[in-house]
Scaffold this motif. Structure first.
Motif, PDB file in Angstrom:
ATOM      1  N   GLY A  93      11.463  -6.597 -10.411  1.00 49.89           N
ATOM      2  CA  GLY A  93      12.397  -6.030  -9.430  1.00 49.89           C
ATOM      3  C   GLY A  93      13.048  -4.742  -9.906  1.00 49.89           C
ATOM      4  O   GLY A  93      13.343  -3.848  -9.115  1.00 49.89           O
ATOM      5  N   MET A  94      13.265  -4.619 -11.203  1.00 47.99           N
ATOM      6  CA  MET A  94      13.893  -3.406 -11.737  1.00 47.99           C
ATOM      7  C   MET A  94      12.965  -2.199 -11.689  1.00 47.99           C
ATOM      8  O   MET A  94      13.409  -1.067 -11.828  1.00 47.99           O
ATOM      9  CB  MET A  94      14.374  -3.641 -13.161  1.00 47.99           C
ATOM     10  N   LEU A  95      11.686  -2.432 -11.506  1.00 47.69           N
ATOM     11  CA  LEU A  95      10.733  -1.327 -11.402  1.00 47.69           C
ATOM     12  C   LEU A  95      10.689  -0.730 -10.000  1.00 47.69           C
ATOM     13  O   LEU A  95      10.082   0.311  -9.803  1.00 47.69           O
ATOM     14  CB  LEU A  95       9.328  -1.815 -11.774  1.00 47.69           C
ATOM     15  N   ILE A  96      11.307  -1.400  -9.061  1.00 46.94           N
ATOM     16  CA  ILE A  96      11.220  -0.982  -7.662  1.00 46.94           C
ATOM     17  C   ILE A  96      12.033   0.288  -7.427  1.00 46.94           C
ATOM     18  O   ILE A  96      13.190   0.393  -7.820  1.00 46.94           O
ATOM     19  CB  ILE A  96      11.715  -2.104  -6.719  1.00 46.94           C
ATOM     20  N   ASP A  97      11.410   1.228  -6.799  1.00 45.37           N
ATOM     21  CA  ASP A  97      12.073   2.456  -6.375  1.00 45.37           C
ATOM     22  C   ASP A  97      12.377   2.275  -4.889  1.00 45.37           C
ATOM     23  O   ASP A  97      11.465   2.273  -4.059  1.00 45.37           O
ATOM     24  CB  ASP A  97      11.158   3.651  -6.607  1.00 45.37           C
ATOM     25  N   PHE A  98      13.633   2.109  -4.541  1.00 47.32           N
ATOM     26  CA  PHE A  98      13.989   1.809  -3.166  1.00 47.32           C
ATOM     27  C   PHE A  98      13.642   2.931  -2.189  1.00 47.32           C
ATOM     28  O   PHE A  98      13.506   2.692  -0.999  1.00 47.32           O
ATOM     29  CB  PHE A  98      15.483   1.457  -3.065  1.00 47.32           C
ATOM     30  N   ARG A  99      13.455   4.129  -2.697  1.00 44.52           N
ATOM     31  CA  ARG A  99      13.039   5.224  -1.817  1.00 44.52           C
ATOM     32  C   ARG A  99      11.636   4.980  -1.266  1.00 44.52           C
ATOM     33  O   ARG A  99      11.261   5.509  -0.227  1.00 44.52           O
ATOM     34  CB  ARG A  99      13.077   6.555  -2.566  1.00 44.52           C
ATOM     35  N   ALA A 100      10.871   4.155  -1.975  1.00 40.95           N
ATOM     36  CA  ALA A 100       9.502   3.861  -1.529  1.00 40.95           C
ATOM     37  C   ALA A 100       9.491   3.073  -0.220  1.00 40.95           C
ATOM     38  O   ALA A 100       8.512   3.122   0.519  1.00 40.95           O
ATOM     39  CB  ALA A 100       8.760   3.073  -2.604  1.00 40.95           C
ATOM     40  N   PHE A 101      10.570   2.369   0.061  1.00 36.77           N
ATOM     41  CA  PHE A 101      10.608   1.581   1.292  1.00 36.77           C
ATOM     42  C   PHE A 101      10.663   2.445   2.547  1.00 36.77           C
ATOM     43  O   PHE A 101      10.353   1.981   3.634  1.00 36.77           O
ATOM     44  CB  PHE A 101      11.800   0.617   1.281  1.00 36.77           C
ATOM     45  N   VAL A 102      11.063   3.681   2.410  1.00 30.97           N
ATOM     46  CA  VAL A 102      11.112   4.561   3.575  1.00 30.97           C
ATOM     47  C   VAL A 102       9.929   5.525   3.604  1.00 30.97           C
ATOM     48  O   VAL A 102       9.790   6.279   4.560  1.00 30.97           O
ATOM     49  CB  VAL A 102      12.440   5.352   3.628  1.00 30.97           C
ATOM     50  N   ASP A 103       9.099   5.495   2.578  1.00 25.96           N
ATOM     51  CA  ASP A 103       7.913   6.333   2.529  1.00 25.96           C
ATOM     52  C   ASP A 103       6.819   5.702   3.385  1.00 25.96           C
ATOM     53  O   ASP A 103       6.456   4.539   3.197  1.00 25.96           O
ATOM     54  CB  ASP A 103       7.442   6.481   1.081  1.00 25.96           C
ATOM     55  N   ARG A 104       6.288   6.448   4.333  1.00 27.31           N
ATOM     56  CA  ARG A 104       5.291   5.932   5.276  1.00 27.31           C
ATOM     57  C   ARG A 104       4.016   5.474   4.568  1.00 27.31           C
ATOM     58  O   ARG A 104       3.447   4.444   4.908  1.00 27.31           O
ATOM     59  CB  ARG A 104       4.969   7.009   6.313  1.00 27.31           C
ATOM     60  N   ASP A 105       3.570   6.214   3.562  1.00 20.50           N
ATOM     61  CA  ASP A 105       2.349   5.840   2.840  1.00 20.50           C
ATOM     62  C   ASP A 105       2.514   4.509   2.106  1.00 20.50           C
ATOM     63  O   ASP A 105       1.611   3.673   2.099  1.00 20.50           O
ATOM     64  CB  ASP A 105       1.956   6.925   1.837  1.00 20.50           C
ATOM     65  N   THR A 106       3.670   4.315   1.484  1.00 25.81           N
ATOM     66  CA  THR A 106       3.918   3.070   0.754  1.00 25.81           C
ATOM     67  C   THR A 106       3.950   1.885   1.700  1.00 25.81           C
ATOM     68  O   THR A 106       3.370   0.827   1.409  1.00 25.81           O
ATOM     69  CB  THR A 106       5.249   3.160  -0.013  1.00 25.81           C
ATOM     70  N   VAL A 107       4.609   2.038   2.818  1.00 21.60           N
ATOM     71  CA  VAL A 107       4.669   0.961   3.804  1.00 21.60           C
ATOM     72  C   VAL A 107       3.265   0.662   4.333  1.00 21.60           C
ATOM     73  O   VAL A 107       2.886  -0.508   4.499  1.00 21.60           O
ATOM     74  CB  VAL A 107       5.637   1.325   4.958  1.00 21.60           C
ATOM     75  N   TRP A 108       2.470   1.675   4.552  1.00 24.92           N
ATOM     76  CA  TRP A 108       1.094   1.485   5.037  1.00 24.92           C
ATOM     77  C   TRP A 108       0.258   0.716   4.011  1.00 24.92           C
ATOM     78  O   TRP A 108      -0.455  -0.223   4.353  1.00 24.92           O
ATOM     79  CB  TRP A 108       0.457   2.827   5.382  1.00 24.92           C
ATOM     80  N   VAL A 109       0.344   1.113   2.738  1.00 24.62           N
ATOM     81  CA  VAL A 109      -0.407   0.423   1.681  1.00 24.62           C
ATOM     82  C   VAL A 109       0.039  -1.032   1.577  1.00 24.62           C
ATOM     83  O   VAL A 109      -0.792  -1.937   1.457  1.00 24.62           O
ATOM     84  CB  VAL A 109      -0.243   1.153   0.326  1.00 24.62           C
ATOM     85  N   ALA A 110       1.336  -1.270   1.637  1.00 22.26           N
ATOM     86  CA  ALA A 110       1.844  -2.646   1.563  1.00 22.26           C
ATOM     87  C   ALA A 110       1.348  -3.473   2.739  1.00 22.26           C
ATOM     88  O   ALA A 110       0.955  -4.639   2.580  1.00 22.26           O
ATOM     89  CB  ALA A 110       3.374  -2.638   1.535  1.00 22.26           C
ATOM     90  N   LEU A 111       1.337  -2.884   3.915  1.00 22.42           N
ATOM     91  CA  LEU A 111       0.868  -3.592   5.105  1.00 22.42           C
ATOM     92  C   LEU A 111      -0.624  -3.920   4.991  1.00 22.42           C
ATOM     93  O   LEU A 111      -1.043  -5.042   5.271  1.00 22.42           O
ATOM     94  CB  LEU A 111       1.140  -2.750   6.354  1.00 22.42           C
ATOM     95  N   VAL A 112      -1.410  -2.941   4.556  1.00 20.82           N
ATOM     96  CA  VAL A 112      -2.857  -3.168   4.402  1.00 20.82           C
ATOM     97  C   VAL A 112      -3.121  -4.242   3.351  1.00 20.82           C
ATOM     98  O   VAL A 112      -3.929  -5.151   3.566  1.00 20.82           O
ATOM     99  CB  VAL A 112      -3.581  -1.849   4.050  1.00 20.82           C
ATOM    100  N   MET A 113      -2.426  -4.176   2.202  1.00 24.68           N
ATOM    101  CA  MET A 113      -2.609  -5.186   1.163  1.00 24.68           C
ATOM    102  C   MET A 113      -2.230  -6.579   1.660  1.00 24.68           C
ATOM    103  O   MET A 113      -2.918  -7.563   1.364  1.00 24.68           O
ATOM    104  CB  MET A 113      -1.777  -4.841  -0.077  1.00 24.68           C
ATOM    105  N   THR A 114      -1.156  -6.671   2.414  1.00 27.23           N
ATOM    106  CA  THR A 114      -0.717  -7.963   2.937  1.00 27.23           C
ATOM    107  C   THR A 114      -1.734  -8.523   3.918  1.00 27.23           C
ATOM    108  O   THR A 114      -2.093  -9.706   3.856  1.00 27.23           O
ATOM    109  CB  THR A 114       0.656  -7.811   3.627  1.00 27.23           C
ATOM    110  N   VAL A 115      -2.215  -7.693   4.826  1.00 32.20           N
ATOM    111  CA  VAL A 115      -3.198  -8.155   5.817  1.00 32.20           C
ATOM    112  C   VAL A 115      -4.503  -8.580   5.134  1.00 32.20           C
ATOM    113  O   VAL A 115      -5.065  -9.637   5.456  1.00 32.20           O
ATOM    114  CB  VAL A 115      -3.452  -7.060   6.885  1.00 32.20           C
ATOM    115  N   ILE A 116      -4.961  -7.801   4.173  1.00 32.68           N
ATOM    116  CA  ILE A 116      -6.210  -8.149   3.475  1.00 32.68           C
ATOM    117  C   ILE A 116      -6.038  -9.444   2.687  1.00 32.68           C
ATOM    118  O   ILE A 116      -6.921 -10.314   2.701  1.00 32.68           O
ATOM    119  CB  ILE A 116      -6.665  -6.990   2.565  1.00 32.68           C
TER     120      ILE A 116
END
Length: 171
Positions: A93-116
């Motif tokens: 959890g300490m490695l998480i960069d909270f700015r990544a949650f608003v980055d469109r590319d990061t959200v897209w990668v997370a969504l694709v990984m979750t669906v796969i």
């Protein structure tokens, strides 16, 4: 990698069987099991593999030697659930960069990984249902139970993060 795996899979259980038969003190047995798990992590680091993989492999090798209802297993479960897992989750959890949650590319990668990942679990459950002629409800149970593996997923993400960033944990 073969020598590393052979040492942990074949040598650890032989040494552990000898120790557990010879010493019946619960505290000594617990410390011995912890030493072997940490030693598995150290050996894996020398082999160029992440320490968590060596510790996991050591746990698999020792698992069959420790009765499920023994005081030793009770201690292992307690310390693992009360200390190791929370510290691991906090460390990730300490490695998480909270700015990544608003980055469109990061959200897209997370969504694709979750669906796969979910699709893979569903396909495995569906194939199991067809292979063993199970009901739809049994397939749903298999899917539900195999889908909730947050700790394993976080471990894989942690290793991937270290590989991508070129960092490695020194501990």
């Amino acid at each position: 990698y073969l020598a590393f795996s052979a040492v942990i899979i074949f040598l650890f259980p032989i040494v552990a069987r000898w120790f557990l038969k010879r010493y019946s003190d619960n505290i000594s047995q617990y410390i011995f099991v912890l030493v072997l798990v940490f030693l598995g992590g150290v050996i894996s680091k020398f082999a160029g593999i992440e320490a968590i993989i060596g510790a996991f492999l050591a746990g698999l090798a020792l698992n069959r030697l420790i009765p499920r209802t023994s005081p030793l297993m009770n201690r292992i479960d307690f310390v693992g659930n009360a200390i190791f897992i929370p510290f691991f989750l906090i460390g990730v959890g300490m490695l998480i960069d909270f700015r990544a949650f608003v980055d469109r590319d990061t959200v897209w990668v997370a969504l694709v990984m979750t669906v796969i990942a979910m699709a893979g679990k569903f396909i495995a459950a569906w194939l199991t249902q067809k292979t063993f002629r199970l009901s739809v409800d049994q397939r749903r149970i298999i899917f539900g139970l195999s889908n909730a593996q947050a700790a394993a997923t976080l471990a894989a993400v942690m290793v991937g993060y270290n590989v991508i960033t070129g960092t490695a944990d020194d501990g």
